[in-house]
Design an enzyme around this catalytic site. Structure first.
Site, mmCIF file in Angstrom:
data_model
loop_
_atom_site.group_PDB
_atom_site.id
_atom_site.type_symbol
_atom_site.label_atom_id
_atom_site.label_comp_id
_atom_site.label_asym_id
_atom_site.label_seq_id
_atom_site.Cartn_x
_atom_site.Cartn_y
_atom_site.Cartn_z
ATOM 1 N N CYS A 97 0.817 -1.207 0.000
ATOM 2 C CA CYS A 97 0.000 0.000 0.000
ATOM 3 C C CYS A 97 0.857 1.267 0.000
ATOM 4 O O CYS A 97 2.080 1.207 0.095
ATOM 5 C CB CYS A 97 -0.918 -0.002 1.214
ATOM 6 S SG CYS A 97 -0.017 0.192 2.769
ATOM 7 N N ALA A 115 3.042 1.682 2.971
ATOM 8 C CA ALA A 115 4.233 0.822 2.882
ATOM 9 C C ALA A 115 5.327 1.514 2.070
ATOM 10 O O ALA A 115 6.506 1.459 2.421
ATOM 11 C CB ALA A 115 3.878 -0.521 2.244
ATOM 12 N N ARG A 139 12.310 -5.250 6.715
ATOM 13 C CA ARG A 139 12.960 -4.959 5.433
ATOM 14 C C ARG A 139 14.481 -5.108 5.494
ATOM 15 O O ARG A 139 15.165 -5.071 4.492
ATOM 16 C CB ARG A 139 12.568 -3.551 4.967
ATOM 17 C CG ARG A 139 13.011 -3.200 3.556
ATOM 18 C CD ARG A 139 12.089 -2.176 2.988
ATOM 19 N NE ARG A 139 12.582 -1.531 1.796
ATOM 20 C CZ ARG A 139 13.149 -0.325 1.776
ATOM 21 N NH1 ARG A 139 13.348 0.340 2.902
ATOM 22 N NH2 ARG A 139 13.519 0.205 0.637
ATOM 23 N N HIS A 146 5.960 6.338 -2.347
ATOM 24 C CA HIS A 146 7.314 6.819 -2.679
ATOM 25 C C HIS A 146 7.247 8.289 -3.058
ATOM 26 O O HIS A 146 8.041 9.104 -2.613
ATOM 27 C CB HIS A 146 7.893 6.078 -3.889
ATOM 28 C CG HIS A 146 8.005 4.604 -3.735
ATOM 29 N ND1 HIS A 146 7.853 3.742 -4.791
ATOM 30 C CD2 HIS A 146 8.273 3.829 -2.668
ATOM 31 C CE1 HIS A 146 8.022 2.498 -4.374
ATOM 32 N NE2 HIS A 146 8.275 2.526 -3.095
HETATM 33 FE FE1 CFM Z 1 13.287 0.272 -5.303
HETATM 34 FE FE2 CFM Z 1 12.699 -2.061 -5.582
HETATM 35 FE FE3 CFM Z 1 11.271 -0.411 -4.001
HETATM 36 FE FE4 CFM Z 1 13.814 -1.151 -3.323
HETATM 37 FE FE5 CFM Z 1 12.910 -3.128 -1.706
HETATM 38 FE FE6 CFM Z 1 11.781 -3.994 -4.001
HETATM 39 FE FE7 CFM Z 1 10.358 -2.401 -2.430
HETATM 40 MO MO1 CFM Z 1 10.931 -4.834 -1.644
HETATM 41 S S1 CFM Z 1 14.662 -1.438 -5.213
HETATM 42 S S2 CFM Z 1 12.817 0.723 -3.221
HETATM 43 S S3 CFM Z 1 14.741 -1.956 -1.536
HETATM 44 S S4 CFM Z 1 11.423 -0.495 -6.123
HETATM 45 S S5 CFM Z 1 13.016 -5.015 -2.603
HETATM 46 S S6 CFM Z 1 12.349 -4.053 -6.184
HETATM 47 S S7 CFM Z 1 9.727 -4.108 -3.477
HETATM 48 S S8 CFM Z 1 11.181 -2.854 -0.505
HETATM 49 S S9 CFM Z 1 9.412 -0.493 -2.834
#
Ligand code: CFM
Length: 538
Positions: free
Chosen positions: A56, A59, A90, A191
């Site tokens: 989500c 997250a 994580r 993000h």
């Molecule tokens: Fe970038 Fe990723 Fe992500 Fe990531 Fe991660 Fe991920 Fe993630 Mo899990 S590199 S930041 S450190 S998009 S592994 S493939 S899914 S936490 S949001």
């Protein structure tokens, strides 16, 4: 069955027509080495009722981007479950350093307002204000983050007002994120919200950043299993000063000085491209998309970075470090390579790693036959040229864009930050130095398949069709493959291993992969559906 025979219709027969039509747009096969990527549907709403593996908005904001900032206390404003389940899973590691003593590291802790039924009915603002008072009194943090969860948006608590009042009371920055879980279609919206607030409230507020003309930030590196430390080791060995890694092992004390860098390196383009682009707009600081996953990729990245600075000493030192590191790892890597060679993989991660790990797997002689992303955008599959601006995000409907003015004291043509002529800079752009590792499609093998937001059912189907030797995914789908007799490695948290980045990380990864591929356990199990009555089972 060969990969080119994949018949998407057959694979998706149980779907009603409407769902079939939707899901077909999320899957693309590379056939006959076609150079241009067919359009793939991405960053759109999951079909309701389908068991998606996405996370989500909260997250993406708290769990991914702001949670790892070690010297800030991050409060989850909401019922306890959201804080609890995003606590420590994580593996973004942090340690004390010159600027951040051990008593200022809070990233391994969990802070939550623990909203109860009566708080939902009568409002949670007072509870949040009281909690801020408490954490300031007990922990004396330099700054605080507040992340909201779904119910907070629904009851309408005014986080901005609470933060402002608390800032005045305590005299420290208190930054709030309206990252209610339901916003957007996945983690990706979170993000973006985190990027906007970091850019608006933190970046540029510091005046004690590192001096020098070889200062870099690494954006989109979260120090999972210690990856960031390995990358930092290599870069500092070459002669760069790393101001901050965002946000793995990062500190508010350094993030406020993000603008002191000459160059931003972007490792994960999905989660933090916004800050890179906004810093280019506001300060004229150029950014380079890099990849420190894989031996060859790390080497190419180091050479690209040195080229950006165009400094002869750096270029020479880069080669010295590459040679030394290669000598240290090659014999061991060869040993694992002989076990891994010729094997195939299915990678399914968030929005960046399914591409980056293809380089490391290639180093081991392995091929990725299916690559999936949970929440990537079209540019992550097709390349940045497809959707050139952050405005085109489906997210942006939920996230107001920041209107940034160029800072007259800082903004210069990007070349000047690198002490390079404009001509030389343009030449590098032309040569593709700012577009390497852009989009997954060019790196897919012929016959390989890219799939967006795959669900449990499709994951099972793809395993049956492609019979990959190893599956790289996360905790939600790990056991799907185990039950089907295929080993898996978590690529989000690396199970309990890592680092996997850089030179030394590649050896740890190779060892883990070789172990997974050579363990006899997978040949010894009979999946429940193949068992006869007499073999037991419930
Ligand atoms: Fe970038 Fe990723 Fe992500 Fe990531 Fe991660 Fe991920 Fe993630 Mo899990 S590199 S930041 S450190 S998009 S592994 S493939 S899914 S936490 S949001």
């Amino acid at each position: 069955m060969t990969v080119t025979d994949l018949n998407v219709d057959d694979m998706m027969t149980p779907y009603p027509n409407k769902v079939l039509k939707n899901r077909k747009k999320h899957i693309v096969a590379k056939t006959d080495g076609a150079a241009s990527c067919p359009q793939i549907e991405a960053n759109t709403r999951t079909v309701p009722g389908i068991i998606s593996q996405r996370g989500c908005c909260y997250a993406g904001c708290k769990g991914v981007v702001v949670g790892p900032i070690k010297d800030m206390i991050t409060i989850t404003h909401g019922p306890i479950g959201c804080g609890y389940y995003s606590w420590g899973t994580r593996r973004n590691k942090a340690r004390a350093d010159d600027r951040t003593p051990p008593e200022h590291i809070f990233s391994a802790m969990c802070f939550s307002t623990d909203m109860q039924e009566s708080d939902i009915v009568f409002g949670g603002e007072k509870k949040l204000a009281k909690m801020i008072d408490e954490v300031v009194e007990i922990f004396h943090p330099r700054a605080i983050n507040i992340c909201s969860t779904c119910p907070i948006g629904l009851i309408g608590d005014d986080l901005g007002a609470v933060s402002k009042a608390a800032e005045e009371k305590h005299g420290i920055p208190i930054i709030h994120y309206n990252c209610e879980g339901y916003k957007g279609v996945s983690q990706s919206a979170g993000h973006h919200i985190a990027n906007n607030q970091i850019m608006e409230k933190m970046v540029g507020t510091g005046t004690d950043g590192p001096a020098g003309d070889r200062v870099i930030n690494i954006l989109g590196e979260y120090n999972i299993g210690g990856d960031g430390w390995e990358i930092e080791r290599i870069l500092e060995d070459i002669g760069y000063t790393v101001n901050s890694i965002l946000t793995g092992d990062s500190a508010y004390a350094n993030i406020k000085n993000l603008h002191s860098a000459n160059l931003n390196l972007v490792q994960c383009h999905r989660s933090i491209n916004y800050i890179a682009e906004m810093m280019e707009t506001k300060y004229g600081i150029p950014w380079l998309k890099v990849n420190f996953i894989g031996v060859e990729a790390t080497i190419a990245t180091l050479r690209d970075v040195a080229q950006c600075f165009g400094d002869e000493d750096l270029i020479a030192q880069t080669e010295v470090v590459i040679e030394r590191e290669l000598a240290a790892i090659t014999p061991e890597l060869e040993r694992y390579r002989s076990i891994c060679k010729g094997k195939t993989a299915f990678t399914f991660v968030g929005g960046s790693r399914s591409h980056h790990y293809q380089y490391l797997l290639k180093d081991l002689g392995m091929e990725v036959v299916v690559a999936g992303y949970e929440f990537a955008h079209r540019d992550d599959y097709e390349g940045r040229d497809v959707i050139p601006t952050i405005k085109s995000d489906a997210d942006s409907k939920n996230i107001p864009e920041l209107h940034l003015e160029a800072d007259p004291d800082m903004y210069e043509e990007p070349n000047l930050h690198l002490n390079m002529s404009k001509e030389k800079y343009d030449e590098l752009v032309e040569a593709g130095h700012f577009a390497t590792y852009d989009g997954m499609y060019p790196d897919m093998v012929d016959g390989g398949v890219m799939i967006d937001d795959p669900n449990h059912y499709e994951t099972e189907e793809l395993i049956e069709i492609f019979h990959p030797d190893l599956i790289f995914s996360g905790i939600r789908d790990k056991y799907i493959s185990h039950k089907m007799g295929v080993p898996s490695k978590q690529l989000h948290s690396y199970d309990y291993s890592g680092p996997y980045a850089g030179f030394r990380g590649s050896i740890i990864f190779a060892k883990d992969v070789a172990n997974a591929l050579s363990t006899p356990a997978w040949q010894m199990i009979t999946p429940p559906w193949d068992k006869t009555e007499t073999e037991g089972g419930d």
